[in-house]
Design an enzyme around this catalytic site. Structure first.
Site, PDB file in Angstrom:
ATOM      1  N   GLY A 137      11.776 -31.207  21.987  1.00 34.24           N
ATOM      2  CA  GLY A 137      13.148 -31.703  21.944  1.00 34.24           C
ATOM      3  C   GLY A 137      14.027 -30.903  22.873  1.00 34.24           C
ATOM      4  N   CYS A 178       6.665 -27.056  21.850  1.00 28.38           N
ATOM      5  CA  CYS A 178       7.906 -26.878  22.600  1.00 28.38           C
ATOM      6  C   CYS A 178       9.060 -26.493  21.679  1.00 28.38           C
ATOM      7  CB  CYS A 178       8.216 -28.140  23.399  1.00 28.38           C
ATOM      8  SG  CYS A 178       9.444 -27.854  24.696  1.00 28.38           S
ATOM      9  N   GLY A 191      13.994 -24.516  28.187  1.00 28.16           N
ATOM     10  CA  GLY A 191      14.961 -23.563  28.724  1.00 28.16           C
ATOM     11  C   GLY A 191      15.086 -22.329  27.844  1.00 28.16           C
ATOM     12  N   HIS A 198       3.136 -28.377  26.666  1.00 32.64           N
ATOM     13  CA  HIS A 198       2.888 -29.757  26.266  1.00 32.64           C
ATOM     14  C   HIS A 198       1.437 -30.171  26.402  1.00 32.64           C
ATOM     15  CE1 HIS A 198       7.088 -31.097  25.619  1.00 32.64           C
ATOM     16  NE2 HIS A 198       7.345 -30.093  26.449  1.00 32.64           N
ATOM     17  N   GLU A 238       0.062 -32.688  25.282  1.00 34.55           N
ATOM     18  CA  GLU A 238      -0.040 -34.138  25.516  1.00 34.55           C
ATOM     19  C   GLU A 238       0.181 -34.485  26.985  1.00 34.55           C
ATOM     20  OE1 GLU A 238       2.569 -32.624  24.512  1.00 34.55           O
ATOM     21  OE2 GLU A 238       4.342 -33.538  25.412  1.00 34.55           O
TER      22      GLU A 238
END
Ligand code: ADP
Ligand code: ADP
Ligand code: MG
Ligand code: MG
Lengths: 1095, 391
Positions: free
Chosen positions: B226, B253, B297, B363, B365
Site C-alpha cells: 500500500g 511491502c 518510501g 514484491h 508477486e
C-alpha cells in the site's frame, strides 16, 4: 563463497586471429580476465597467436605464449607450465573447440588441470544442437522442430514433413558457417548438399524456419551459488533469418511487455542451469512470433561472446571481468559494481538510454559474394551508439559506421533512391542487405505507411514508427527557412528538435544547403550544444565514479571537472578490412603511456568490441561517432592539450586537417605533413628533392592520357582511382585491353554496397586515375619508425614473403629481414630518416619499399601508426605506440630512455614472422588469389630461432595444416616459373611427389625435377579438378595468370578450397612453406614464452 | 510524441520542461523515480503509488501499449507520470490500445520529452519531495503548488485506497482454504497468486478489526502492500496485534512495515525510496540472492527491537550483514531478520520464531519485475498447513 585458494596458476586460452564472427571482443574479454586474475594473485599463463592483442602484451600475463592455438601446442604449454586450472570461456569458439579437443584427448586429466567456468559436459550440451534441444525440451523450454539428416534422402524427408521454409545447420560448425534457409525444394537440395559437405561429420540439422519472427538475446551471469542475473537484453531490428552479428540490434528490448520479458528471463536463467554452466556469462537467443507471442529458444553460447562485449559496453557491466572472478570462486554478491563502488554485481543494470549497434560490411572486396544477409555472419565490424532515445542512437549508429552516410539518409547518399519505383522499393526492402535500412527511410520519406513498411521489412512497427518520427522532424526542418542570422531564433525550436532526434550537422547542412560550419555556428549562437550523460548501470539511482559518457541534447551536462591536463585519443571506429584491432592496440597503448605520464586521458571511439572502449582503459571514455562534429564538441567540453590522431588508422587521420583548421591542437606530426605525404604531386616532388626513388608514375584525368602515361612508363602498371583509400579497387594491369576494361568498371556503374562508396559514376576529370609502373618480382619491405626531431628510432625492417604486388596486409613478413642486402637496408634506413626529417614527423612513420636487387623504390610513406606496430613491438621488444604517444607530446627518445620507457639494451635475437588470415571460408565462391587490394581480416605471429620454424608456426596458427608428405600439385604462371623451380626442388627433396600441368611440367623436366603430368581442366576425364576432388592431391601450388573469371586456375583453387586442401598461390609462399617443412613438425610445436624470448 | 508545452516544478524550485501528453490540468504529488524498464501499466495502476508522481527512467514508455490483464487496480493510482519519450504508436500482440489514450481516459497528467535523468539525479541528491506539473499554467503557480503540497510523512493514504466493502476472490484450481487479505492498497496480482495457491481470498477494508477477521475462520491472514507512511495506520496495527499468534500472517511491502510496527519496531522514511525491478536482496537463511521488484518510501528499523544500534553505512565498499541485528525480541517472542537489501543494507524481511508470521519489504508477486521470490507464496501455504497440523 570467497576466492579459491586451491588453485594458483590458470591457463587462459585466447581466440587467435581476427576472423569474421570472432573479432577483438575476445581481446577485450581476455585482457579483462588476465588483469583481474593477476590482481587476485593468480599466476596467469596465456596462449594466443594474435600479436595485435593487448592481452599478449608481456605485462598482462606471467607467461605469454604467442603460439598456434592447437591441441598439440597447448599440451606442450600445459606440460611446461603445469597450470592448476584452465579457463576456456573467454576465448570465443576457438578456445572452446580446442578445449573440447584437449579434454577428449584426456590431456586435462593427465596433467590434472581443472576446467573452470564451464565443464566439458556443459560445453558439449550447448554446442551439440541435438543434445541442446533434448535438454531444453526436458526443462520445458520450446525449440524449433527439427530432425537430423546424414544423407540427401534423409534430408528430403525431414524437409518435407517439417514443411518449407526450413533452416539447414551443419553439425559442429563455427559462427553460422554453412547454415542457410531454403524456401523450396530446389533451394533446399543445393543448401542441404553444401551443408552435408560443410559439416566435418557429414551431418545437418533440418529445422523449422521461423523466418520473420522477432529475435532477442539475453546476456546472463551465473555464480556457483546458483544466483543468476540478466546483464542486458537485446532486440534485433532485423528479424530472424539475419544473423545477430549482421543485424542492427537495440538494447534494452523495446517491444516486449513485462510479462513476456520476465518469462523470457526465467527461461534464460533456467537454460544456463540445465546446460550446467557453473559460473560466468552466457548468451541465450530467442525467437518470438510477433502474432502470438510464441517463444522458442534458438541457441545458447556457454561462454563470453560477441554480444557479451556489446552488452558490457551497453550497460557498463564488465561481463568478462566478473566471469573471471566467478570462475575462481567468488559469488555475485561478493563482487562490487566498479561504477558505483558501493553496490554489488548481483543486480540487473537499468538503462535510461538506448543503445544501437550497426554492422559494417566489406562486400565490395569480395565480388563473388551477393550482398544478401542470411544466417551465416558476413559483417567485418560494428559500431555502437548511445542516445537517450532510439531515433537519436539509431542516427548516431548509422553515421558511426563511416560508410559515407551522415545518418538515416538526409545526405548525399540518398540521391540515387529517388529513381526507384515504389513497387521495386518495397521488394528491395523485403530483402535484407546492408543498404536495406536506408531504403526503409526512403519509403517513409515517400509517405508509405508504417504498417506497409513494417510488413515488407519485418521490422517491428514500433521501430518503423520511431523512424517515421525522424522523417516528420526532417519534414519540419525542410519546411523551416534558414534566413539571415538575425532571424535565427525562428529556427531554434526545429533545430533543437532535429538534434534531439539525432540529426548530424552534416544532415542539416544538406537539408538547408549550408556548410557544416554554418550549421555549427548557428547552433553555437543559439546555444544548441550537446550535453553529456553517464553510463552508470543504474539509471542514476546511485552516484557513478567512472566518467563513461555519451552525448545527447538535454538540460543537464554531467562531465566532471578535471584537475590534470587532458589528452584526447581518437580511436579507429568500426573494424573493417585494412583497419582493425592493430589500431585499437596503438590507441590503448597511448592511453596507458599518457596516463602514466600524468595526463588525464580521454578516449573517443564507437567500436564496442575493443579494449579502448573499456571504461577503465582511459580516465574518461566518450562513446561517440568519430566525425568532425562529434569530436569538436568533445574537444570544446574537454579543452585538451592535444588530440592524438596518429594511432587510430585512417579514421582519425581523415579528421586531422579539418580539426586543425578549426583550431584543435593536434599531437605530433602536423596534419599538413600528413597531407603532404598523401598528396601524390607534393610527395613525388619531395622524393625527387631527397633523391628517393619511386616507381615511375603519373596521374590521368582522361582515358587518352592514361594510355599516354602507360606508353611512357610501360606495362605492367598498377592502377587505382584517387578517391579510393586503403588499396581498394587497386589492380595490376598487363595490357591496354585490361586498362580499358578497368576504366569502364571503375568509372562505369559499380556500387559499393555496404562498403565506403567507390564513387561509382565519377568522371575521370575530377576523380583522376593514379598509375604506377608495377615492379615485378620485387621484394616488398615495411618499416616502422619513430622520429622525435633529433633522432630516429627504427622499430624494425620487415621483409615480405610474397612479392610486391600483394598488399602488405595480406602478405607474410619476416623480421629481421632474411635476404635483404646490407646496402639495400642502408638505403632504406637513410630514406626513412630523410623523410621523417623532411616531413617533420613527431611520432610514428611507416614506409613501404619495393626492392629489386639493390634498387630500392619507395611505394608509400604514412606518417602515422601502422598495422604492423603491434607485431614489430613484440618482435623488437620496444613499446612503439607508447613511445610514439610520448614523443607526440614533446618527449625526446633520449628522455624516454632515461625514464626507462624505452629499453636501451640490445634487440632480442630471434626471428618473428607475421602471417595474414583471409576470410575465404565466408565467401566460398571467391577466388583465393592475393593482390594489391587488402582482404585479410587478421594476423598471427610465429617466433623462433630460424625463419623456417617461425613461418611454420605462423602457418599453423593461421590454420594452414601442411601435409608432411604426399602429392603436391604444381601449376605456375610463366613469370613465376624461375622462382618456382626452387620451391619445386625443395618439395621433391622433402619426398613429395610433384603433379604438374604441361607447361610447368616441361619447365621442371628441363631442370631435371621429376614430375608427373596431369591433363588441364576439361582436357580429359581424370583432369586436375577430378584429381583434387577425389582427394589424390595433398597440397596445391597454383599461381594466377591474369584475372580471367573462369580460368582453370580459379577452378582449381576453388576445388582445393572446397575439398579443404591447403593451397598456396605464390611461389614465395610455396618456398617458405617448404622451408618450414624442412624444419620439421616437432620444432614447430616447441613452445617458449614471450617473457622468455625477451629476457 | 508531440504535445503542448508543459512544466514541472519541484518543491525546492527546480524547473523541468516537457510536453503534455496525458490529461489536461495540473497534478501535484510526491515525485519518485522508478528504474524498471518495462511494466509501466502495472506501476501506474499500483495503489502504492497513490499521491505520487512517477518518473520512469527508461527512455521509451508505452512501446507495447496497454492490456487489461496488466492492471493492478481498476484505475491507475499514480497522480502523474513523467517520461523522456511516450510512444505514440504501440506494438505488441497483447495490446488493446495506446498508453496515451489510457492516461487520458483515466485523467492522468503526463509529461514527455523531459530530461528525466536530471530529474532523477535531483531526487537522488535532494530527496523525494512534492512536484507540481501541467500545461497552460505559469511557473510561479506550479512552484507554490509544489511548495505548499503536503509531504508523505504522517499521511494515512492506505485507508483511502483500501476497498470500502469486503469482497471475495475465488480460489483457482483445487481449493485449499481461506485467506483474509487486509487491503491497504493491494495489487491484483497478489490476490491472483493467493487464489492460484487454492485459497479463497476475502479482501477486507483496512479498518477491519481482528475479531471480524477471525470470524471468517481464515487459514491465514495476508497484509497487503500500500501507499505512504505506515505509522499513522493505527487501526490496522491494532488489528494485527490482535491477530499475531492467533493465525499465520504474511505481509508484503506496507504490510511488512505495519507488521514491524505491530511487533514494536519503528519505521523511517528512506531518502528517495526503492522503486524498480533490479534490487538485489540477500536471503539470509541460505545466502541466495533474489532480484526483486520494489516500491516503497519507508522502511522498518529493526534496531528498536534489538540491543545496540545501527552501525553507519560504509561510505565505500559493500554494505555488510552487520547493518542488521542478529536477532530481535518482541512481546510476541523472538524475531529474526530474514532478508537484506544488498544495495543499502536495509531490512527486506523479518520472521517471527515463536509465532507463525513473516513478511518481506519487496514484491514476490512481481508484476512488474523479476519473479525470483514467487516461492514466498508457497512458504505462506506451508506456514498455514503446519499451523493446521499443530492445531
Ligand atoms: N529456425 C530458424 N529459422 C530462421 N532463422 C533462424 C533459425 N535459427 C537461427 N536462425 C537465424 O540464424 C542466425 C544464426 O543462428 P544461431 O543459432 O544463432 O547460430 P550462431 O549464432 O552460432 O551462428 C540467428 O541469429 C537467426 O537470425
Ligand atoms: N609500383 C608498385 N609495384 C609493385 N607493387 C606495388 C606498387 N605499388 C603498390 N604495390 C603493392 O600494392 C600494395 C598496396 O599499395 P599501397 O600503396 O601500400 O596502398 P595502401 O594504401 O593500400 O597500403 C602494396 O603493399 C604493394 O604490395
Ligand atoms: Mg547466435
Ligand atoms: Mg601500404
Amino acid at each position: 563463497m570467497p576466492r579459491r585458494d586451491d588453485i594458483h596458476s590458470i591457463l587462459l586460452i585466447g581466440s587467435g586471429p581476427i576472423v569474421i564472427g570472432q573479432a577483438c571482443e575476445f581481446d577485450y574479454s581476455g585482457t579483462q580476465a588476465a588483469k583481474v586474475l593477476r590482481k587476485e594473485g593468480y599466476r596467469v599463463v596465456l596462449v594466443n597467436s594474435n600479436p595485435a592483442t593487448i592481452m599478449t602484451d608481456p605485462e598482462f600475463a606471467d607467461a605469454t605464449y604467442i603460439e598456434p592455438i592447437t591441441a598439440e601446442v597447448i599440451e606442450r604449454i600445459i606440460d611446461k607450465e603445469r597450470p592448476d586450472a584452465c579457463l576456456p570461456t573467454l576465448g570465443g569458439q576457438t578456445a572452446l573447440n580446442v578445449t573440447t579437443e584437449l579434454a577428449k584427448a584426456g590431456v586435462f586429466e593427465r596433467y590434472d588441470v581443472e576446467l573452470i567456468g564451464a565443464g566439458l559436459d556443459a560445453i558439449d550440451k550447448a554446442e551439440d544442437r541435438g543434445r541442446f534441444k533434448e535438454t531444453m525440451e526436458e526443462a520445458g523450454l520450446a525449440t524449433p522442430r527439427a530432425t537430423y539428416a546424414r544423407s540427401m534422402t534423409e534430408a528430403m524427408h525431414a524437409a518435407r514433413d517439417i514443411g518449407y521454409p526450413v533452416m539447414i545447420r551443419p553439425s559442429f560448425i563455427l559462427g553460422g558457417g554453412g547454415t542457410g534457409v531454403a524456401h523450396d525444394e530446389t533451394e533446399f537440395i543445393a543448401k542441404a548438399r553444401y551443408g552435408l559437405d560443410y559439416s566435418p561429420v557429414g551431418e545437418i540439422l533440418v529445422e523449422e524456419s521461423v523466418l520473420g519472427w522477432k529475435e532477442y538475446e539475453l546476456e546472463v551471469m551465473r555464480d556457483r551459488a546458483g544466483n543468476g542475473v540478466i546483464v542486458c537484453s537485446i532486440e534485433n531490428l532485423d528479424a530472424m533469418g539475419v544473423h545477430t552479428g549482421d543485424s542492427i540490434t537495440v538494447a534494452p528490448v523495446q517491444t516486449l511487455s513485462d510479462r513476456e520479458y520476465q518469462e523470457m528471463r526465467d527461461e534464460a536463467i533456467k537454460c544456463l542451469q540445465v546446460i550446467g554452466v557453473e559460473t560466468g556469462g552466457s548468451n541465450v537467443q530467442f525467437a518470438v512470433d510477433p502474432a502470438t507471442g510464441r517463444r522458442l529458444v534458438i541457441e545458447m553460447n556457454p561462454r563470453v561472446s560477441r554480444s557479451s562485449a556489446l552488452a558490457s559496453k551497453a550497460t557498463g557491466f564488465p561481463i568478462a571481468k566478473i566471469a573471471a572472478l566467478l570462475a575462481v570462486g567468488y559469488t555475485l554478491p561478493e563482487i562490487a559494481n566498479d561504477i558505483t563502488g558501493k553496490t554489488p554485481a548481483s543486480f540487473e543494470p537499468a538503462l535510461d538510454y538506448v543503445v544501437v549497434k550497426a554492422p559494417r560490411f566489406d562486400f565490395a572486396k569480395f565480388p563473388s559474394a551477393s550482398n544478401v544477409l542470411g544466417t551465416s555472419m558476413q559483417s567485418v565490424g560494428e559500431a555502437m551508439a548511445i542516445g537517450r532515445t532510439f531515433p537519436e542512437a539509431f542516427q548516431k549508429a548509422l553515421r558511426s559506421l563511416e560508410t559515407g552516410r551522415a545518418g538515416f539518409n538526409a545526405d548525399a547518399g540518398e540521391s540515387t533512391y529517388g529513381d526507384i519505383p515504389d513497387a521495386q522499393l518495397l521488394e528491395r526492402i523485403a530483402i535484407p542487405t546492408p543498404s536495406r535500412v536506408f531504403l526503409v527511410g526512403e519509403a517513409l520519406r515517400r509517405g508509405m505507411s508504417v504498417t506497409e513498411v513494417a510488413a515488407a521489412s519485418h521490422y517491428d512497427p514500433w521501430f518503423v514508427d520511431q523512424m517515421a518520427e525522424i522523417y516528420e522532424v526532417r519534414a519540419d526542418v525542410e519546411a523551416a527557412q534558414l534566413l539571415a542570422a538575425a532571424a535565427d531564433d525562428a529556427v531554434l525550436p526545429v533545430l533543437t528538435e532535429a538534434k534531439r532526434y539525432g540529426f548530424s550537422d552534416r544532415q542539416l547542412a544538406h537539408l538547408w544547403q549550408r556548410t557544416e560550419d554554418e550549421i555549427r555556428d548557428l547552433r553555437r549562437r543559439l546555444g544548441v550544444t550537446p550535453t553529456y550523460k553517464t553510463v552508470d548501470t543504474c539509471a542514476a539511482e546511485f552516484e557513478a565514479h567512472t566518467p563513461y559518457l555519451y552525448s545527447t541534447f538535454e538540460d543537464e551536462d554531467e562531465v566532471p571537472p578535471a584537475d590534470r591536463p587532458r589528452v584526447v585519443v581518437l580511436g579507429s571506429g568500426p573494424n573493417r578490412i585494412g583497419q582493425g584491432i592493430e589500431f585499437d592496440y596503438c590507441c590503448v597503448h597511448a592511453a596507458f603511456a599518457l596516463g602514466d605520464a600524468g595526463y588525464e586521458t580521454v578516449m573517443v571511439n564507437c567500436n564496442p568490441e575493443t579494449v579502448s572502449t573499456d571504461y577503465d582503459t582511459s580516465d574518461r571514455l566518450y562513446f561517440e561517432p568519430l566525425t568532425v562534429e562529434d569530436v569538436l564538441a568533445i574537444v570544446e567540453s574537454e579543452q585538451p592539450e592535444a588530440v592524438v590522431v596518429q594511432l587510430g588508422g585512417q579514421t582519425p587521420l581523415n579528421l586531422a586537417s579539418q580539426l586543425a583548421e578549426r583550431g584543435v591542437p593536434i599531437a605530433g606530426t602536423a596534419p599538413a605533413s600528413i597531407d603532404r605525404a598523401e598528396d601524390r604531386e607534393q610527395f613525388s616532388a619531395l622524393c625527387r628533392e631527397l633523391g628517393i626513388r619511386q616507381p615511375p608514375h603519373g596521374i590521368a584525368t582522361s582515358a587518352v592520357q592514361a594510355e599516354d602515361i602507360v606508353d611512357q612508363i610501360g606495362l605492367p602498371v598498377l592502377v587505382r582511382p584517387s578517391f579510393v583509400l586503403g588499396g581498394r579497387a587497386m589492380r595490376v594491369v598487363y595490357s591496354y585491353e585490361e586498362l580499358t576494361e578497368y576504366l569502364d568498371e571503375m568509372y562505369g556503374g559499380v556500387t559499393g554496397d555496404g562498403a565506403a562508396s567507390t564513387g561509382a559514376g565519377f568522371d575521370l576529370a575530377d576523380r583522376p586515375l593514379l598509375i604506377d609502373r608495377f615492379l615485378e618480382a620485387a621484394t616488398e619491405v615495411d618499416v616502422d619508425a619513430i622520429y622525435d626531431g633529433h633522432e630516429l628510432l627504427v622499430g624494425g625492417i620487415m621483409e615480405h614473403v610474397e612479392e610486391a604486388g600483394i598488399h602488405s596486409g595480406d602478405s607474410a613478413c619476416i623480421t629481421p629481414p632474411p635476404t635483404l642486402s646490407p646496402e639495400a637496408q642502408d638505403v632504406i634506413l637513410r630514406a626513412t630518416e630523410d623523410l621523417a626529417e623532411a616531413l617533420e614527423v613527431r611520432g610514428l612513420i611507416n614506409l613501404q619499399f619495393a626492392v629489386k636487387a639493390n634498387d630500392v623504390f619507395l611505394l608509400e610513406a604514412n606518417p602515422r601508426g601502422s598495422r604492423t606496430v603491434p607485431f614489430i613491438s613484440k618482435a623488437a621488444n620496444v613499446p612503439l605506440a607508447k613511445v610514439a604517444a610520448r614523443v607526440m607530446m614533446g618527449a625526446t627518445l633520449a628522455e624516454l630512455r632515461t625514464e626507462g620507457l624505452l629499453p636501451t639494451e640490445q634487440r632480442p635475437d630471434f626471428v618473428s614472422v607475421k602471417e595474414a588470415v583471409l576470410p575465404w571460408n565466408r565467401f566460398p565462391e571467391e577466388d583465393i588469389v592475393l593482390g594489391p587490394e587488402m582482404r585479410a581480416t587478421g594476423e598471427v605471429m610465429g617466433i623462433s630461432d630460424t625463419a623456417g620454424v617461425a613461418y611454420g608456426k605462423a602457418l599453423l596458427a593461421a590454420g594452414l595444416e601442411l601435409p608432411e608428405t604426399g602429392n603436391v600439385f604444381f601449376s605456375l604462371a610463366d613469370r613465376d616459373k624461375a622462382f618456382g623451380l626452387a620451391a619445386a626442388q625443395a618439395f621433391t627433396m622433402l619426398g613429395f611427389k610433384l603433379i604438374c600441368t604441361s607447361g610447368t611440367g616441361r619447365y621442371l623436366d628441363h631442370y631435371g625435377v621429376p614430375n608427373e603430368l596431369v591433363p588441364k581442366v576439361g582436357e580429359a576425364e581424370h583432369d586436375t579438378l577430378d584429381l583434387i576432388e577425389s582427394g589424390q592431391v595433398d597440397l596445391v601450388v597454383n599461381t594466377p595468370r591474369g584475372r580471367r573469371a573462369r580460368s582453370d586456375g580459379r577452378q582449381i583453387r576453388l576445388a582445393a578450397q572446397h575439398a579443404g586442401i591447403p593451397a598456396l598461390t605464390t611461389v614465395q609462399g610455396a618456398l617458405a612453406a617448404a622451408r618450414s617443412l624442412q624444419a620439421g613438425r616437432g620444432a614447430v610445436a616447441e613452445v617458449r614464452s614471450l617473457q622468455d624470448w625477451h629476457s | 510524441m508531440r504535445g503542448t508545452e508543459a512544466l514541472a516544478v519541484t518543491a525546492d524550485g527546480a524547473v523541468f520542461r516537457g510536453r503534455s501528453v496525458g490529461a489536461e490540468g495540473i497534478a501535484v504529488g510526491e515525485v519518485v523515480f522508478n528504474t524498471a524498464m518495462a511494466g509501466y501499466q502495472e506501476i501506474f495502476s499500483d495503489p502504492s503509488y497513490a499521491g505520487q508522481v512517477v518518473v520512469m527512467t527508461a527512455s521509451h514508455i508505452g512501446n507495447y501499449g496497454v492490456a487489461t490483464g496488466d492492471d493492478q487496480a481498476d484505475k491507475p493510482w499514480a497522480k502523474g507520470v513523467i517520461v523522456r519519450s511516450l510512444s505514440r504508436r504501440e506494438s505488441n500482440w497483447r495490446s488493446e490500445g495506446t498508453l496515451a489514450d489510457y492516461l487520458r481516459a483515466h485523467g492522468l497528467v503526463a509529461l514527455s520529452d523531459v530530461d528525466t535523468r536530471r530529474l532523477t539525479r535531483h531526487i537522488r541528491d535532494h530527496g523525494a519531495q512534492p512536484i507540481a506539473m501541467g500545461s497552460g499554467v505559469d511557473e510561479a503557480e506550479l512552484r507554490d503548488a509544489a511548495a505548499t503540497a503536503p509531504h508523505m510523512t504522517g499521511l494515512d493514504l492506505a485507508t483511502a485506497v483500501s476497498t470500502p466493502e469486503p469482497y471475495v476472490v475465488d480460489a483457482t484450481g483445487e481449493r485449499r482454504g481461506t485467506v483474509v487479505a487486509l487491503d491497504l492498497g493491494m495489487k491484483r496480482d497478489i490476490a491472483r497468486n493467493l487464489a492460484a495457491q487454492g485459497y479463497t481470498v476475502h479482501v477486507v477494508p483496512a479498518s477491519t478489526a481482528a475479531a471480524d477477521i477471525l470470524l471468517r475462520r481464515p487459514d491465514g491472514v495476508f497484509l497487503s502492500n500500500g501507499p505512504g507512511d505506515p505509522e499513522p495506520l493505527h487501526q490496522p496495527i491494532e488489528t494485527i496485534r490482535g491477530l499475531l499468534g492467533q493465525v499465520p500472517i504474511f505481509g508484503i511491502c506496507l504490510g511488512h512495515q505495519v507488521l514491524g510496527l505491530a511487533l514494536g519496531a519503528t519505521t523511517y522514511k528512506l531518502p528517495f525510496g526503492h522503486h524498480g525491478g533490479n534490487h538485489p536482496v540477500l536471503r539470509l537463511a541460505d545466502g541466495r540472492v533474489e532480484i526483486t521488484s520494489q516500491n516503497h518510501g519507508f522502511a522498518v528499523d529493526p534496531w528498536a527491537l534489538a540491543d545496540g544500534s545501527a552501525p553507519d553505512v560504509p561510505t565505500d565498499g559493500l554494505p555488510g550483514p552487520d547493518l542488521l541485528p542478529a536477532t530481535m525480541t518482541s512481546e510476541f517472542g523472538a524475531v529474526t531478520p530474514s532478508h537484506q537489501n544488498l544495495n543499502d543494507g536495509t531490512l527486506e524481511g523479518l520472521r517471527c520464531l515463536d509465532i507463525p508470521a513473516f513478511s518481506v519489504q519487496y514484491h514476490p508477486e512481481a508484476a512488474p519485475g523479476p519473479r525470483d521470490a514467487l516461492g514466498l507464496f508457497d512458504d505462506f501455504v506451508t506456514l498455514m498447513e503446519d499451523a493446521d497440523a499443530t492445531a
